[in-house]
Enzyme design. Structure first.
Site, mmCIF file in Angstrom:
data_model
loop_
_atom_site.group_PDB
_atom_site.id
_atom_site.type_symbol
_atom_site.label_atom_id
_atom_site.label_comp_id
_atom_site.label_asym_id
_atom_site.label_seq_id
_atom_site.Cartn_x
_atom_site.Cartn_y
_atom_site.Cartn_z
ATOM 1 N N ASP A 170 5.229 -8.395 56.948
ATOM 2 C CA ASP A 170 4.030 -8.860 56.236
ATOM 3 C C ASP A 170 4.326 -10.132 55.462
ATOM 4 O O ASP A 170 5.354 -10.214 54.814
ATOM 5 C CB ASP A 170 3.635 -7.832 55.169
ATOM 6 C CG ASP A 170 2.816 -6.713 55.739
ATOM 7 O OD1 ASP A 170 2.707 -6.643 56.973
ATOM 8 O OD2 ASP A 170 2.306 -5.908 54.945
ATOM 9 N N SER A 194 8.447 -6.835 45.161
ATOM 10 C CA SER A 194 8.974 -6.636 46.505
ATOM 11 C C SER A 194 8.029 -5.821 47.366
ATOM 12 O O SER A 194 7.595 -4.733 47.001
ATOM 13 C CB SER A 194 10.351 -5.961 46.398
ATOM 14 O OG SER A 194 10.527 -5.011 47.412
ATOM 15 N N LYS A 195 7.727 -6.396 48.495
ATOM 16 C CA LYS A 195 6.881 -5.740 49.485
ATOM 17 C C LYS A 195 7.503 -4.405 49.880
ATOM 18 O O LYS A 195 6.827 -3.415 50.059
ATOM 19 C CB LYS A 195 6.761 -6.686 50.682
ATOM 20 C CG LYS A 195 5.908 -6.175 51.812
ATOM 21 C CD LYS A 195 4.443 -6.261 51.443
ATOM 22 C CE LYS A 195 3.578 -5.396 52.298
ATOM 23 N NZ LYS A 195 3.705 -3.963 52.156
ATOM 24 N N ARG A 196 8.827 -4.430 50.021
ATOM 25 C CA ARG A 196 9.502 -3.217 50.488
ATOM 26 C C ARG A 196 9.367 -2.063 49.495
ATOM 27 O O ARG A 196 9.352 -0.914 49.857
ATOM 28 C CB ARG A 196 10.984 -3.495 50.745
ATOM 29 C CG ARG A 196 11.344 -3.320 52.211
ATOM 30 C CD ARG A 196 12.776 -3.683 52.466
ATOM 31 N NE ARG A 196 13.076 -5.005 51.925
ATOM 32 C CZ ARG A 196 14.298 -5.414 51.596
ATOM 33 N NH1 ARG A 196 15.307 -4.608 51.719
ATOM 34 N NH2 ARG A 196 14.492 -6.629 51.136
ATOM 35 N N GLY A 202 6.772 -1.584 47.828
ATOM 36 C CA GLY A 202 5.374 -1.152 47.771
ATOM 37 C C GLY A 202 4.452 -2.096 47.023
ATOM 38 O O GLY A 202 3.279 -1.794 46.849
#
Ligand code: GLU
Length: 477
Positions: A14, A253-255, A257
């Protein structure tokens, strides 16, 4: 020299908010200096490569309205702007570093490296990097082993003593002891460059004058300086921007969430509000104004106003800002057009007609993000709308008022705003019941909730027939 900035996102998933943030600061700085802003896709890490991601990153920039001067979709003579297509160049410069003694071949197998690392861990050795053993190989032996087909990586022969100083525009001199640095891999066993080599070769060949990137890359910069020095190239200006933090205080951080740019788009955040918010995260206007455009930023930008502390991303504040854009920065007609486009994009089946526009104009002051529009207005689209507990209680308790209101409304020639307004006020006067008390149960019935746009606008939009039918369904006796 033309000021040239870049972002160099890796297409791994993403599109990151961090990429949008960097794109904003890089493009603003370039624009302010009459320079160029370029986008290079760094896809040499094949393990993490995601085929859709490149297009999604470029689409994100389109959506944000950030127009690069060069990118994979806008090639000029200095590309290609997709890093994997430049591997021959990277190999050529790895070779140059090898020939000039700034790099060497290391033949250690991954298994050997793994075993040595394990042993070092067992010894509680603090140094877990490469032990540099192949740095001592003579060139002849190295060439001979390579010729027999033995696999190798090319590593930087980093200086063993002294210091490497990063002159950072925001932080001043950041000093690294060379003894603490590793001989980083430049070219991998598969012949692909690592990020370190590829980024520096490409930045140089693309004429990048200012490397503006996230703070997390600061520890790689001494290696980058050593590569540039090995190749005899000038350093760019280094500017490492402060962390974006998420509400928990950790790195955004996207990771973990935190929402991606696509998530915000789906939420119905406007691109200009997101850019404004991102601008606010790292920088402030000299006059303290919180609502500003990219143009304002170009006009007033200075590194002096970038605070190093790191800013916490607050989605509530972003939504508030977006609401301000909807109410104050866009005309009602623009908001309606946005809503049409937004709902079409996310597959809504609402009609695109005058009724839709009427409802949209009514709701604009009442939403912060576009996704709220449909969520908050089920009663405009269907007879099967949800009814809150509070509304149900008001309906039940307000039967007398509802009956009186029903009679009065049924007698009206039309449902124009002014007509229903005058009628309900007259009814209140005659009965001595406050107009608010009459409207509470009416709202509960026709909207199923106690929160709705203005009563008379709503009555006009829904129309006489529908309103009376809704009343008839709930009036008992
Ligand atoms: N490819 C790196 C990234 O994913 C680029 C870092 C840099 O700007 O040098 O962010």
């Amino acid at each position: 020299m033309t000021v040239t900035t870049r972002i160099a996102p890796s297409p791994t998933g993403d599109p990151h908010v961090g990429t949008a943030y960097q794109a904003l600061f890089n493009s603003v700085f370039a624009a302010q200096n009459g320079g160029r802003f370029i986008v290079r896709i760094e896809d040499t890490d094949r393990g993490r490569y995601n085929a859709q991601s490149e297009g999604r990153i470029l689409d994100m920039l389109d959506w944000l309205g950030i127009v690069p001067d060069a990118s994979p979709r806008r090639e000029d003579g200095d590309g290609p702007y997709v890093q994997s297509q430049r591997a021959d160049l990277h190999r050529q410069y790895a070779r140059q570093l090898l020939d000039s003694g700034h790099a060497y071949r290391a033949f250690d197998t991954p298994e050997e490296l793994g075993a040595r690392r394990k042993a070092a861990e067992a010894r509680k050795d603090s140094y877990l990097g490469y032990d540099r053993r192949d740095r001592a190989l003579g060139r002849e032996e190295s060439d001979a082993r390579a010729e027999t087909g033995e696999e190798f990586v090319i590593r930087l022969a980093a200086p063993l003593e002294g210091q490497t100083v990063v002159k950072d525009r925001l932080r001043g001199d950041v000093i690294f002891q060379n003894a603490d640095l590793d001989d980083k891999v430049l070219l991998k066993r598969d012949g692909f460059p690592t990020y370190h080599l590829a980024a520096m070769v490409d930045d140089h060949l693309m004429g990048v004058t200012h490397v503006i990137r996230a703070e997390e890359w600061l520890t790689s910069t001494p290696t980058h300086i050593q590569i540039l020095e090995g190749l005899g190239w000038q350093q760019p200006e280094w500017i490492h921007t402060p962390w974006l933090l998420s509400s928990g205080g950790k790195k955004y951080s996207k990771r973990r969430g935190d929402p991606s740019v696509e998530d915000f788009r789906r939420m119905g955040i406007l691109p200009q509000a997101l850019l404004n918010y991102l601008g606010m995260m790292g920088w402030s206007m000299p006059n303290g104004e919180e609502v500003f455009s990219v143009q304002d930023m170009v006009q007033h930008f200075s590194w002096e106003r970038v605070s190093l502390g790191g800013s916490t991303f607050d989605v509530t504040k972003l939504r508030w800002l977006n609401g301000k854009y909807l109410r104050e920065k866009l005309t009602p007609q623009e908001v309606v057009a946005r809503l049409h486009a937004y709902l079409a994009e996310y597959g809504s089946d609402l009609p695109h007609d005058a009724y839709f526009d009427q409802v949209a104009l009514m709701m604009t002051p009442r939403i912060e993000v576009l996704s709220e529009f449909q969520e908050k207005t089920p009663y405009f689209w269907s007879e099967e709308y949800p009814v809150t507990e509070k509304a149900a209680a008001l309906t039940l308790g307000g039967q007398d008022a509802l009956k009186a209101v029903r009679r009065r409304l049924a007698a009206l020639p039309d449902f124009a705003h002014d007509t229903t307004d005058a009628a309900l006020r007259a009814l209140a006067d005659e009965t001595g019941v406050k107009v608010g008390k009459l409207m509470q149960p009416l709202r509960a019935v026709i909207a199923g909730t106690t929160e709705s746009p203005g009563m008379f606008e709503m009555l006009e939009a829904l129309g006489k027939e529908r309103v009376l039918a809704r009343l008839d369904r709930v009036i008992q006796g």
